[in-house]
Write a protein that holds these residues in place. Structure first.
Motif, PDB file in Angstrom:
ATOM      1  N   SER A 132      -0.567  37.291  12.446  1.00  0.00           N
ATOM      2  CA  SER A 132      -0.379  37.568  11.022  1.00  0.00           C
ATOM      3  C   SER A 132      -0.458  36.277  10.221  1.00  0.00           C
ATOM      4  N   ALA A 133      -1.072  36.371   9.047  1.00  0.00           N
ATOM      5  CA  ALA A 133      -1.073  35.237   8.121  1.00  0.00           C
ATOM      6  C   ALA A 133       0.042  35.429   7.096  1.00  0.00           C
ATOM      7  N   GLY A 134       0.122  36.623   6.519  1.00  0.00           N
ATOM      8  CA  GLY A 134       1.068  36.882   5.432  1.00  0.00           C
ATOM      9  C   GLY A 134       2.487  37.129   5.899  1.00  0.00           C
ATOM     10  N   ALA A 159       1.850  29.309   6.668  1.00  0.00           N
ATOM     11  CA  ALA A 159       2.625  30.547   6.485  1.00  0.00           C
ATOM     12  C   ALA A 159       3.897  30.252   5.682  1.00  0.00           C
ATOM     13  N   ALA A 160       4.336  31.249   4.914  1.00  0.00           N
ATOM     14  CA  ALA A 160       5.499  31.059   4.032  1.00  0.00           C
ATOM     15  C   ALA A 160       6.759  30.752   4.844  1.00  0.00           C
ATOM     16  N   ASP A 179      -4.450  25.712  11.193  1.00  0.00           N
ATOM     17  CA  ASP A 179      -4.060  24.686  10.216  1.00  0.00           C
ATOM     18  C   ASP A 179      -3.777  25.259   8.837  1.00  0.00           C
ATOM     19  N   GLY A 180      -4.482  26.350   8.485  1.00  0.00           N
ATOM     20  CA  GLY A 180      -4.266  26.971   7.178  1.00  0.00           C
ATOM     21  C   GLY A 180      -3.340  28.158   7.317  1.00  0.00           C
TER      22      GLY A 180
END
Ligand SMILES: NC(=O)c1ccc[n+]([C@@H]2O[C@H](COP(=O)([O-])OP(=O)(O)OC[C@H]3O[C@@H](n4cnc5c(N)ncnc54)[C@H](OP(=O)(O)O)[C@@H]3O)[C@@H](O)[C@H]2O)c1
Length: 268
Positions: A132-134, A159-160, A179-180
């Motif tokens: 997951s990214a979000g 990630a947040a 990295d992102g």
């Protein structure tokens, strides 16, 4: 269940009344037989080597779901193989959307596979690793709060922090593999190997499988072809941008039950 490929004496000779107990005979296979048929390749002499297999189901017209789920296009035999593949795996890698839509729960320990897992040096059940990214996941669910082995979250460095904190507070282990915001598939495989997970299984979904395919990290595809047509515009088993050159796979096994085909392909 019977084996169609590699061709056995029974499937080659056809004719009624194949010998009971033989691969070609149409009878329910035990879980031990299925586990043997789907065993991961032997690891390197030094114990190294990671193997990533995918397990997906598709209709005849290429749909990977119906009404947003894969259950309507599956079968009892497909679910037995699904369970067997989980029982053989160290970790099950799955995209966050599949977790959300299919209501993923932790993998359970199954008595039928306990001895096999112990002999393979595995814990009672595979870990689930959510990509997951979000991180918009419900961390109050049993998948995160009460698995037998901690659920992993594979995410990117961007990630947040509050979502990472929420995941960790629930008991999940967050692994940075990009990295992102996003996860780099090859880095995710390396990170899992670094945690001692070398028998990897991904259950999709299509967007994740497309990225694993594009990154060239998929060693094997276990594809169930369901004898159904659904029309519509459902996703195929792998989505996202096309690869520049089609990836070539080789058929290594084909089983059949009630018109469902259970194929196993290895990347050439
Ligand atoms: N037929 C089958 O065998 C099968 C198998 C599995 C699923 N399905 C079906 O497929 C549908 C869901 O599949 P899907 O393709 O829409 O979604 P998916 O691949 O399960 O999940 C996509 C999500 O995974 C995360 N993700 C994927 N790649 C990422 C990356 N590189 N870095 C970070 N996060 C990444 C993102 O999560 P965030 O949004 O959280 O950032 C993204 O939104 C469901 O309807 C399910 O029933 C079918």
């Amino acid at each position: 269940m019977r084996r169609l490929f590699p061709v056995t004496y029974q499937t080659a000779e056809a004719g009624p009344g194949p010998a009971p107990g033989a691969d070609g005979a149409d009878r329910e296979w035990s879980l031990a037989e299925l586990a043997s048929a789907y065993a991961y390749p032997e690891r390197d002499a030094g114990g190294a080597g990671v193997w990533l297999r995918a397990n997906m189901v598709s209709t005849l017209d290429g749909a990977a779901q119906h009404d947003g789920r894969s259950q309507p296009i599956s079968s009892a035999a497909d679910m037995r193989i699904f369970g067997t593949l989980r029982a053989l795996a160290d970790v099950v890698v799955v995209g966050a959307e599949t977790v959300r839509r299919e209501g993923y729960r932790p993998a359970r320990a199954r008595a039928e596979f306990a001895a096999l897992r112990e002999a393979a040096g595995q814990g009672p059940a595979p870990a689930i690793a959510v990509v997951s990214a979000g991180l918009e996941l419900d961390f109050s669910l049993p998948l995160f709060t009460s698995p037998l082995v901690p659920t992993l979250i594979l995410t990117g460095a961007a990630a947040a922090p509050d979502r990472i904190a929420a995941a960790e507070k629930a008991g999940a282990r967050v692994v940075i593999a990009g990295d992102g915001a996003g996860v780099d598939p090859a880095r995710a495989v390396r990170a899992l190997a670094g945690l001692g997970h070398t028998r990897l299984l991904t259950e999709g979904g299509p967007r994740l499988l497309g990225q694993l395919t594009a990154a060239g990290v998929l060693d094997e595809l276990c594809l169930t072809v369901s004898p159904m047509l659904t029309a519509g515009d459902a996703q195929r088993i792998a989505g996202g941008p096309p690869v520049a050159v089609p990836r070539r796979f080789q058929l290594v096994s084909l089983l059949e039950e009630e018109g469902f085909l259970f194929s196993r392909y290895r990347q050439v």
